[in-house]
Design a protein around this motif. Sequence first.
Motif, short mmCIF file in Angstrom:
data_model
loop_
_atom_site.label_atom_id
_atom_site.label_comp_id
_atom_site.label_asym_id
_atom_site.label_seq_id
_atom_site.Cartn_x
_atom_site.Cartn_y
_atom_site.Cartn_z
N GLU A 25 -3.65 -9.44 0.43
CA GLU A 25 -3.71 -9.98 -0.93
C GLU A 25 -4.71 -9.19 -1.76
O GLU A 25 -4.44 -8.84 -2.90
CB GLU A 25 -4.10 -11.47 -0.90
CG GLU A 25 -4.06 -12.14 -2.26
CD GLU A 25 -5.23 -11.81 -3.16
OE1 GLU A 25 -5.06 -11.81 -4.40
OE2 GLU A 25 -6.33 -11.54 -2.64
N ARG A 26 -5.86 -8.91 -1.21
CA ARG A 26 -6.88 -8.14 -1.94
C ARG A 26 -6.34 -6.75 -2.29
O ARG A 26 -6.52 -6.26 -3.39
CB ARG A 26 -8.16 -8.01 -1.11
CG ARG A 26 -8.81 -9.32 -0.73
CD ARG A 26 -9.71 -9.94 -1.80
NE ARG A 26 -8.96 -10.48 -2.91
CZ ARG A 26 -9.44 -10.67 -4.12
NH1 ARG A 26 -10.67 -10.35 -4.41
NH2 ARG A 26 -8.71 -11.19 -5.09
N HIS A 38 -3.65 -6.57 -5.06
CA HIS A 38 -4.19 -6.70 -6.42
C HIS A 38 -5.26 -5.64 -6.71
O HIS A 38 -6.02 -5.78 -7.67
CB HIS A 38 -4.74 -8.11 -6.63
CG HIS A 38 -3.66 -9.14 -6.69
ND1 HIS A 38 -3.34 -9.95 -5.62
CD2 HIS A 38 -2.78 -9.46 -7.69
CE1 HIS A 38 -2.33 -10.73 -5.96
NE2 HIS A 38 -1.97 -10.46 -7.20
N HIS A 39 -5.33 -4.62 -5.88
CA HIS A 39 -6.26 -3.50 -6.07
C HIS A 39 -7.71 -3.97 -6.18
O HIS A 39 -8.45 -3.54 -7.06
CB HIS A 39 -5.86 -2.66 -7.29
CG HIS A 39 -4.44 -2.22 -7.25
ND1 HIS A 39 -3.99 -1.26 -6.38
CD2 HIS A 39 -3.36 -2.65 -7.95
CE1 HIS A 39 -2.69 -1.10 -6.55
NE2 HIS A 39 -2.27 -1.93 -7.49
N LYS A 40 -8.09 -4.85 -5.28
CA LYS A 40 -9.45 -5.40 -5.27
C LYS A 40 -10.26 -4.76 -4.15
O LYS A 40 -9.73 -4.08 -3.29
CB LYS A 40 -9.41 -6.93 -5.07
CG LYS A 40 -8.53 -7.66 -6.04
CD LYS A 40 -9.04 -7.57 -7.44
CE LYS A 40 -8.12 -8.36 -8.38
NZ LYS A 40 -8.63 -8.41 -9.72
N PHE A 95 -3.92 -15.45 -4.23
CA PHE A 95 -2.71 -15.02 -4.95
C PHE A 95 -2.57 -15.76 -6.27
O PHE A 95 -2.29 -15.15 -7.31
CB PHE A 95 -1.45 -15.22 -4.10
CG PHE A 95 -1.03 -13.99 -3.39
CD1 PHE A 95 -0.53 -12.88 -4.07
CD2 PHE A 95 -1.11 -13.92 -2.01
CE1 PHE A 95 -0.16 -11.74 -3.40
CE2 PHE A 95 -0.73 -12.78 -1.33
CZ PHE A 95 -0.24 -11.68 -2.02
N ASP A 114 -5.27 -14.65 -8.82
CA ASP A 114 -5.03 -13.32 -9.37
C ASP A 114 -3.76 -13.25 -10.21
O ASP A 114 -3.52 -12.27 -10.90
CB ASP A 114 -4.99 -12.28 -8.25
CG ASP A 114 -6.37 -12.00 -7.69
OD1 ASP A 114 -7.36 -12.25 -8.42
OD2 ASP A 114 -6.47 -11.55 -6.54
N SER A 115 -2.95 -14.29 -10.17
CA SER A 115 -1.73 -14.33 -10.99
C SER A 115 -2.04 -14.76 -12.42
O SER A 115 -1.22 -14.60 -13.31
CB SER A 115 -0.71 -15.31 -10.39
OG SER A 115 -0.33 -14.85 -9.11
#
Length: 181
Positions: A56-57, A60-62, A159, A162-163
């Motif tokens: 998930e990270r 989202h490019h975290k 998720f 970050d949405s």
Amino acid sequence: NSAGETHAWFDSRVAHHRPRARRAPRDCMTAWTYDALDILLRLLLAGAIGAAIGWERRAHHKAIGMAGMILIAIGSTSYMLVAQRLSATDPSAVGRLLQGFLSGIGFFGGAVIFKSGMDVRGIKAAAAVWITGATALAIATSLWALGLVVGLVTVVVLFVADSFPDPVREARKDGEGGPEA
């Protein structure tokens, strides 16, 4: 005292001095194989949860992706397994090792938090590191359901969060250039 009572008392006192029956090599191998499979299962489940959180990270490019979270999960599980083994001879070992573990996880979490003016970035990444470690500790201590549920809820929360990005923060980020942690 009757002779039978004396004999029973004597047997109870010296039972620990009697030589124990030796296990056949096959029995030892079976016990070792069971322990190894149990450890492997714990590491794989913790690693899978770490991978899900890390995926998930990464999606989202975290900060901190799959490999980092997997390593945190496997390391945390290993740490707790060591604490459990040491607790057989030293009951306070678990508490001491947990204190050290929490300091180390705090260090990792602190490494991904950045402050720029009034903006603080990386709080979710730091929390993900902390939760990944906690789920792995739960799995290591046979709290399978706790580790699995907390891991899955964490992935869903990340998720969903970050949405729905903060429009003000996104505008600032676009002006600065670079991914948010």
